[in-house]
Design an enzyme around this catalytic site. Structure first.
Site, PDB file in Angstrom:
ATOM      1  N   ASP A 250       0.838  -1.197   0.000  1.00 30.80           N
ATOM      2  CA  ASP A 250       0.000   0.000   0.000  1.00 30.80           C
ATOM      3  C   ASP A 250       0.880   1.257   0.000  1.00 30.80           C
ATOM      4  O   ASP A 250       1.783   1.370   0.839  1.00 30.80           O
ATOM      5  CB  ASP A 250      -0.860  -0.054   1.277  1.00 30.80           C
ATOM      6  CG  ASP A 250      -2.010   0.926   1.247  1.00 30.80           C
ATOM      7  OD1 ASP A 250      -1.814   2.055   0.759  1.00 30.80           O
ATOM      8  OD2 ASP A 250      -3.096   0.547   1.709  1.00 30.80           O
TER       9      ASP A 250
ATOM     10  N   TYR B 106     -11.147  14.204  -4.950  1.00 29.10           N
ATOM     11  CA  TYR B 106     -10.181  13.593  -5.876  1.00 29.10           C
ATOM     12  C   TYR B 106      -9.389  14.674  -6.623  1.00 29.10           C
ATOM     13  O   TYR B 106      -8.162  14.637  -6.686  1.00 29.10           O
ATOM     14  CB  TYR B 106     -10.919  12.691  -6.880  1.00 29.10           C
ATOM     15  CG  TYR B 106     -10.045  12.188  -8.010  1.00 29.10           C
ATOM     16  CD1 TYR B 106      -9.210  11.102  -7.833  1.00 29.10           C
ATOM     17  CD2 TYR B 106     -10.055  12.818  -9.259  1.00 29.10           C
ATOM     18  CE1 TYR B 106      -8.392  10.641  -8.870  1.00 29.10           C
ATOM     19  CE2 TYR B 106      -9.245  12.376 -10.294  1.00 29.10           C
ATOM     20  CZ  TYR B 106      -8.417  11.288 -10.091  1.00 29.10           C
ATOM     21  OH  TYR B 106      -7.614  10.850 -11.118  1.00 29.10           O
TER      22      TYR B 106
ATOM     23  N   VAL C 144     -16.892   5.970 -19.599  1.00 29.76           N
ATOM     24  CA  VAL C 144     -18.042   6.035 -20.503  1.00 29.76           C
ATOM     25  C   VAL C 144     -17.826   5.187 -21.757  1.00 29.76           C
ATOM     26  O   VAL C 144     -18.744   4.518 -22.234  1.00 29.76           O
ATOM     27  CB  VAL C 144     -18.440   7.500 -20.815  1.00 29.76           C
ATOM     28  CG1 VAL C 144     -17.320   8.274 -21.474  1.00 29.76           C
ATOM     29  CG2 VAL C 144     -19.680   7.564 -21.679  1.00 29.76           C
TER      30      VAL C 144
ATOM     31  N   ARG D   6     -15.622  15.946 -24.167  1.00 31.24           N
ATOM     32  CA  ARG D   6     -14.451  15.404 -23.482  1.00 31.24           C
ATOM     33  C   ARG D   6     -13.350  15.138 -24.492  1.00 31.24           C
ATOM     34  O   ARG D   6     -13.612  14.878 -25.675  1.00 31.24           O
ATOM     35  CB  ARG D   6     -14.788  14.070 -22.778  1.00 31.24           C
ATOM     36  CG  ARG D   6     -15.803  14.174 -21.656  1.00 31.24           C
ATOM     37  CD  ARG D   6     -15.260  14.919 -20.434  1.00 31.24           C
ATOM     38  NE  ARG D   6     -16.267  15.057 -19.384  1.00 31.24           N
ATOM     39  CZ  ARG D   6     -17.134  16.064 -19.272  1.00 31.24           C
ATOM     40  NH1 ARG D   6     -17.133  17.046 -20.170  1.00 31.24           N
ATOM     41  NH2 ARG D   6     -17.998  16.095 -18.284  1.00 31.24           N
TER      42      ARG D   6
ATOM     43  N   GLU E  78     -24.518  15.456 -11.568  1.00 26.48           N
ATOM     44  CA  GLU E  78     -24.094  16.652 -10.829  1.00 26.48           C
ATOM     45  C   GLU E  78     -22.574  16.806 -10.921  1.00 26.48           C
ATOM     46  O   GLU E  78     -21.839  15.825 -10.807  1.00 26.48           O
ATOM     47  CB  GLU E  78     -24.494  16.484  -9.365  1.00 26.48           C
ATOM     48  CG  GLU E  78     -24.944  17.797  -8.753  1.00 26.48           C
ATOM     49  CD  GLU E  78     -25.416  17.605  -7.335  1.00 26.48           C
ATOM     50  OE1 GLU E  78     -24.942  18.343  -6.480  1.00 26.48           O
ATOM     51  OE2 GLU E  78     -26.250  16.700  -7.135  1.00 26.48           O
TER      52      GLU E  78
HETATM   53  P1  NAD Z   1      -6.709   1.944 -12.056  1.00 30.00           P
HETATM   54  O1  NAD Z   1      -7.690   1.968 -10.931  1.00 30.00           O
HETATM   55  O2  NAD Z   1      -6.897   0.958 -13.153  1.00 30.00           O
HETATM   56  O3  NAD Z   1      -5.245   1.739 -11.460  1.00 30.00           O
HETATM   57  C1  NAD Z   1      -4.857   2.230 -10.199  1.00 30.00           C
HETATM   58  C2  NAD Z   1      -4.063   1.136  -9.524  1.00 30.00           C
HETATM   59  O4  NAD Z   1      -3.668   1.608  -8.227  1.00 30.00           O
HETATM   60  C3  NAD Z   1      -4.870  -0.147  -9.277  1.00 30.00           C
HETATM   61  O5  NAD Z   1      -4.145  -1.271  -9.764  1.00 30.00           O
HETATM   62  C4  NAD Z   1      -5.029  -0.216  -7.755  1.00 30.00           C
HETATM   63  O6  NAD Z   1      -5.069  -1.559  -7.271  1.00 30.00           O
HETATM   64  C5  NAD Z   1      -3.819   0.565  -7.306  1.00 30.00           C
HETATM   65  N1  NAD Z   1      -3.987   1.147  -5.964  1.00 30.00           N
HETATM   66  C6  NAD Z   1      -5.073   1.809  -5.488  1.00 30.00           C
HETATM   67  N2  NAD Z   1      -4.866   2.173  -4.212  1.00 30.00           N
HETATM   68  C7  NAD Z   1      -3.617   1.743  -3.884  1.00 30.00           C
HETATM   69  C8  NAD Z   1      -2.829   1.819  -2.718  1.00 30.00           C
HETATM   70  N3  NAD Z   1      -3.307   2.404  -1.590  1.00 30.00           N
HETATM   71  N4  NAD Z   1      -1.588   1.281  -2.724  1.00 30.00           N
HETATM   72  C9  NAD Z   1      -1.119   0.659  -3.836  1.00 30.00           C
HETATM   73  N5  NAD Z   1      -1.819   0.544  -4.976  1.00 30.00           N
HETATM   74  C10 NAD Z   1      -3.049   1.088  -4.999  1.00 30.00           C
HETATM   75  O7  NAD Z   1      -6.640   3.428 -12.631  1.00 30.00           O
HETATM   76  P2  NAD Z   1      -5.987   3.965 -13.988  1.00 30.00           P
HETATM   77  O8  NAD Z   1      -7.075   4.341 -14.898  1.00 30.00           O
HETATM   78  O9  NAD Z   1      -4.918   3.043 -14.457  1.00 30.00           O
HETATM   79  O10 NAD Z   1      -5.319   5.308 -13.468  1.00 30.00           O
HETATM   80  C11 NAD Z   1      -3.913   5.436 -13.265  1.00 30.00           C
HETATM   81  C12 NAD Z   1      -3.607   6.824 -12.731  1.00 30.00           C
HETATM   82  O11 NAD Z   1      -3.994   7.806 -13.684  1.00 30.00           O
HETATM   83  C13 NAD Z   1      -4.334   7.181 -11.435  1.00 30.00           C
HETATM   84  O12 NAD Z   1      -3.439   7.911 -10.614  1.00 30.00           O
HETATM   85  C14 NAD Z   1      -5.472   8.065 -11.893  1.00 30.00           C
HETATM   86  O13 NAD Z   1      -5.889   8.957 -10.882  1.00 30.00           O
HETATM   87  C15 NAD Z   1      -4.835   8.776 -13.073  1.00 30.00           C
HETATM   88  N6  NAD Z   1      -5.811   9.244 -14.071  1.00 30.00           N
HETATM   89  C16 NAD Z   1      -6.522   8.334 -14.790  1.00 30.00           C
HETATM   90  C17 NAD Z   1      -7.405   8.805 -15.764  1.00 30.00           C
HETATM   91  C18 NAD Z   1      -8.192   7.846 -16.615  1.00 30.00           C
HETATM   92  O14 NAD Z   1      -8.940   8.324 -17.494  1.00 30.00           O
HETATM   93  N7  NAD Z   1      -8.084   6.532 -16.427  1.00 30.00           N
HETATM   94  C19 NAD Z   1      -7.553  10.185 -15.988  1.00 30.00           C
HETATM   95  C20 NAD Z   1      -6.822  11.071 -15.223  1.00 30.00           C
HETATM   96  C21 NAD Z   1      -5.928  10.596 -14.283  1.00 30.00           C
END
Ligand code: NAD
Length: 305
Positions: free
Chosen positions: A58, A145, A188, A212, A271
């Site tokens: 974590d 967030y 989406v 978007r 919202e």
């Molecule tokens: P995702 O949820 O698929 O991946 C996030 C990963 O982090 C998961 O594997 C989860 O198990 C792990 N995780 C969560 N909490 C944790 C913790 N406490 N310790 C260790 N691991 C932990 O999300 P994603 O879409 O791959 O997003 C990756 C990054 O990009 C994130 O930081 C997200 O905020 C950012 N982001 C994503 C998008 C998008 O459109 N997907 C857009 C903007 C920003």
């Protein structure tokens, strides 16, 4: 311009079992020593390839992060609670992961003098003052967030200014691509694809005029590889395409690409949904050499193939 090769590096990907992290691991694993730190809360560590080492843990735990960063010279920090709705329901939990977790990563990287490429978000802007949105436009997060991402994004910058750490923040817009799971955040496209496959109607929230900027995950990987090698550190960059579509148009494009005639219906507006979002990518273009390559129609066709 092809993306730079990142090779012979010892790389840590936090959240590497998730959607973006797995694509990054795939792009890096052949030429680098890649380690993933992930608590498995959202991602699927079992799906990681054999040549990627997996450290279950974590990011909230400082010692775990420090251990995982041992011998590492490059960190991609993707781990986060990515659900906006969950951050609204439980701000404390997402704060601990998204902000304290980021400070833990920065501290561990500072001790190792490792470069950090941070997954920031377009959510830092909130309701944009104008589109396209440039990096120095006003920020105004609308959710815990978004606020956590903004604070983390500023920490990333501060570590460059204060300690000379090589850091880059990449403000991702709406990412899509293979391996993305459902959910309420940037999902989406996944939801629409699931619907057309099941022959179900596509439900658009509100009138569907909200726009978007959807960026393919391979372009997000490209931006990360460029951030890993750039001299232009200590900066935040938008990672989108510079183009946007309305959600109504998206629904029609998905339906056409799938060659079905499922109805498009309209549900209540959500919202906090911003009416328009589109990245100004000129800074990433000029300083990182970033150039998005996958156009939305091709990206959707690839997902439906
Ligand atoms: P995702 O949820 O698929 O991946 C996030 C990963 O982090 C998961 O594997 C989860 O198990 C792990 N995780 C969560 N909490 C944790 C913790 N406490 N310790 C260790 N691991 C932990 O999300 P994603 O879409 O791959 O997003 C990756 C990054 O990009 C994130 O930081 C997200 O905020 C950012 N982001 C994503 C998008 C998008 O459109 N997907 C857009 C903007 C920003």
């Amino acid at each position: 311009m092809t993306a730079p090769t990142v090779r012979d590096r010892r790389v840590l990907i936090t959240g590497g079992a998730g959607f973006v992290g797995r694509h990054l691991a795939d792009a890096l694993r052949v030429d680098n020593d890649v380690r993933v730190l992930d608590d498995g809360s959202a991602g699927d560590p079992d799906a990681l390839p054999d040549d990627v080492s997996y450290v279950p843990g974590d990011v909230r735990d400082e010692a775990t992060v420090a251990d995982a960063t041992e011998d590492v010279d490059l960190v991609f920090h993707e781990a986060a609670v990515v659900s906006v709705a969950r951050s609204v329901d439980a701000p404390g939990e997402s704060h601990a992961v998204n902000l304290t977790g980021t400070v833990n990563v920065l501290e561990a990287a500072r001790r190792r003098d490792a470069r950090v490429v941070f997954a920031s978000s377009a959510a830092v802007y909130g309701q944009p003052a104008r589109v396209p949105i440039a990096e120095d436009d006003p920020t105004g997060p609308l959710s815990p967030y978004g606020l956590q991402k903004l604070s983390a994004d500023r920490y990333v910058r501060l570590y460059a200014d204060l300690y000379g750490l090589e850091t880059v923040a990449l403000r991702y817009f709406n990412i899509y691509g293979p391996g993305q799971t459902g959910g309420d955040y940037a999902g989406v496209i996944t939801v629409f694809l699931d619907n057309v496959r099941a022959g179900e109607p596509l439900v658009v929230h509100g009138d569907g005029t909200q726009t978007r900027d959807f960026v393919h995950v391979s372009d997000v990987v490209q931006a990360n590889l460029r951030a890993a090698t750039t001299d232009a550190v200590g900066e935040a960059y938008n990672v989108g395409t510079g183009r946007s579509v309305s959600i109504r148009e998206l629904a029609e494009t998905v339906r056409d690409a799938a060659e079905t005639d499922v109805p498009i219906e309209h549900g209540p507006a959500r919202e906090g949904d911003v009416p328009a979002s589109r990245a100004d990518i000129s800074k990433a273009r000029e300083r990182l050499g970033y150039e998005p390559r996958v156009d939305l129609a091709d990206g959707l066709a690839g997902l439906l193939a």
